[in-house]
Design an enzyme around this catalytic site. Sequence first.
Site, PDB file in Angstrom:
ATOM      1  N   HIS A  90       0.810  -1.220   0.000  1.00  0.00           N
ATOM      2  CA  HIS A  90       0.000   0.000   0.000  1.00  0.00           C
ATOM      3  C   HIS A  90       0.845   1.273   0.000  1.00  0.00           C
ATOM      4  O   HIS A  90       0.305   2.368  -0.048  1.00  0.00           O
ATOM      5  CB  HIS A  90      -1.023  -0.017   1.146  1.00  0.00           C
ATOM      6  CG  HIS A  90      -0.493   0.337   2.495  1.00  0.00           C
ATOM      7  ND1 HIS A  90      -0.050  -0.595   3.399  1.00  0.00           N
ATOM      8  CD2 HIS A  90      -0.346   1.527   3.106  1.00  0.00           C
ATOM      9  CE1 HIS A  90       0.333   0.007   4.506  1.00  0.00           C
ATOM     10  NE2 HIS A  90       0.175   1.307   4.355  1.00  0.00           N
ATOM     11  N   ASP A 135       0.474  -7.568   1.512  1.00  0.00           N
ATOM     12  CA  ASP A 135       0.834  -6.147   1.511  1.00  0.00           C
ATOM     13  C   ASP A 135       2.360  -5.985   1.371  1.00  0.00           C
ATOM     14  O   ASP A 135       3.050  -5.641   2.328  1.00  0.00           O
ATOM     15  CB  ASP A 135       0.314  -5.503   2.807  1.00  0.00           C
ATOM     16  CG  ASP A 135       0.354  -3.984   2.764  1.00  0.00           C
ATOM     17  OD1 ASP A 135       0.584  -3.419   1.681  1.00  0.00           O
ATOM     18  OD2 ASP A 135       0.148  -3.366   3.832  1.00  0.00           O
ATOM     19  N   GLN A 228       0.926   5.392  11.891  1.00  0.00           N
ATOM     20  CA  GLN A 228       0.866   5.812  10.488  1.00  0.00           C
ATOM     21  C   GLN A 228       2.147   6.510  10.048  1.00  0.00           C
ATOM     22  O   GLN A 228       2.701   7.311  10.763  1.00  0.00           O
ATOM     23  CB  GLN A 228      -0.364   6.674  10.185  1.00  0.00           C
ATOM     24  CG  GLN A 228      -0.552   7.884  11.045  1.00  0.00           C
ATOM     25  CD  GLN A 228      -1.373   7.581  12.249  1.00  0.00           C
ATOM     26  OE1 GLN A 228      -0.985   6.759  13.055  1.00  0.00           O
ATOM     27  NE2 GLN A 228      -2.483   8.240  12.397  1.00  0.00           N
ATOM     28  N   GLY A 229       2.576   6.137   8.861  1.00  0.00           N
ATOM     29  CA  GLY A 229       3.850   6.648   8.365  1.00  0.00           C
ATOM     30  C   GLY A 229       4.992   5.669   8.612  1.00  0.00           C
ATOM     31  O   GLY A 229       6.059   5.798   8.035  1.00  0.00           O
ATOM     32  N   ASP A 230       4.766   4.708   9.490  1.00  0.00           N
ATOM     33  CA  ASP A 230       5.755   3.654   9.706  1.00  0.00           C
ATOM     34  C   ASP A 230       5.562   2.523   8.706  1.00  0.00           C
ATOM     35  O   ASP A 230       6.429   1.653   8.557  1.00  0.00           O
ATOM     36  CB  ASP A 230       5.648   3.078  11.125  1.00  0.00           C
ATOM     37  CG  ASP A 230       6.134   4.061  12.174  1.00  0.00           C
ATOM     38  OD1 ASP A 230       7.168   4.715  11.933  1.00  0.00           O
ATOM     39  OD2 ASP A 230       5.466   4.191  13.220  1.00  0.00           O
ATOM     40  N   SER A 231       4.410   2.512   8.057  1.00  0.00           N
ATOM     41  CA  SER A 231       4.088   1.454   7.106  1.00  0.00           C
ATOM     42  C   SER A 231       5.231   1.167   6.146  1.00  0.00           C
ATOM     43  O   SER A 231       5.944   2.080   5.723  1.00  0.00           O
ATOM     44  CB  SER A 231       2.887   1.853   6.251  1.00  0.00           C
ATOM     45  OG  SER A 231       1.721   1.484   6.903  1.00  0.00           O
TER      46      SER A 231
HETATM   47  N1  ARG Z   1      -1.123   1.851   7.607  1.00  0.00           N
HETATM   48  C1  ARG Z   1      -0.209   2.675   8.354  1.00  0.00           C
HETATM   49  C2  ARG Z   1       0.720   3.406   7.405  1.00  0.00           C
HETATM   50  O1  ARG Z   1       0.492   3.449   6.211  1.00  0.00           O
HETATM   51  C3  ARG Z   1       0.543   1.861   9.381  1.00  0.00           C
HETATM   52  C4  ARG Z   1      -0.310   1.494  10.516  1.00  0.00           C
HETATM   53  C5  ARG Z   1       0.367   0.605  11.490  1.00  0.00           C
HETATM   54  N2  ARG Z   1      -0.463   0.541  12.640  1.00  0.00           N
HETATM   55  C6  ARG Z   1      -0.188  -0.114  13.748  1.00  0.00           C
HETATM   56  N3  ARG Z   1      -1.017  -0.018  14.731  1.00  0.00           N
HETATM   57  N4  ARG Z   1       0.881  -0.858  13.859  1.00  0.00           N
HETATM   58  O2  ARG Z   1       1.648   4.068   7.838  1.00  0.00           O
END
Ligand code: ARG
Length: 276
Positions: A90, A135, A228-231
């Site tokens: 993603h 993913d 978010q942003g760690d993805s």
């Molecule tokens: N989808 C988020 C991103 O794009 C990452 C979310 C991770 N969340 C978590 N609770 N570990 O950065």
Amino acid sequence: MKLVLLSLFCAVLGLLNAWPENPQRRRPWWNQLPRTIGARSVVESSSRIVGGVAVNITEFPYQISLSSASGSHMCGGSIIGSRWILTAGHCAFSSEKPLQQVRIGSTDRTSGGKVLRLDRVVQHPQYDSYAIDYDFALLELKQDLLFDESNQAVELPRQDEELADGSLCRVSGWGNTQNVQESSRYLRAADVPSVNQEQCATAYESFGGITERMLCAGYKEGGKDACQGDSGGPLVSGGKLVGVVSWGLGCAQPNYPGVYSRVASVRSWIEEITGI
Ligand code: ARG
């Protein structure tokens, strides 16, 4: 349902990156400016790697920052070979001329290290943005990396290699905050134990559960997590890249561990594409 979760938690990421490099691409609804996101995004807006500590890139030399053409940080990723980065499906968009770029070898995601262009983006063919299944994406660099103390490839697990429940894992990244200038500028990391697959499936049952391409890590009481942003970033255990930051309900919430793409489940695909 998972799409909704991902949407909520990646909305900030989407907002900060208007994909200027690809104006033809229709902005998906979850990247629209959300009036409906409400309290949750407010609650999470000050989160980065939650409950972690500031670290140096030399301790995480495989960590990279994936950014848009304009240079704004979008996601994390991991160096897996001199020409290859593994990130989340993603986070990357397949395109003939990839315009995203990666910054390697820097603790500061806004400067330092090296910024490299991509030659090719290979999203996993079974990547499912609804279920957030498979993913994964592989990014091929235009040039070979020179490994040094700030740039190194991380070891990969074997296909289907198991991870014992409760294994200590380390997640790192520059997760976004609404205060982009300061709070998520320097790399942070947190230690989280891997969670039993059935337990995690039960926790996320009402959100569609989890697939075999996922693994979970976190404490029952919450407190430490990716956000978010760690993805796309690394979850490493025993020196091996076991997971890729993918999704979760909120960040660091009790009973809702972080969900990661399970690298061992696609190890053969990685070899097929990269030869690694
Ligand atoms: N989808 C988020 C991103 O794009 C990452 C979310 C991770 N969340 C978590 N609770 N570990 O950065």
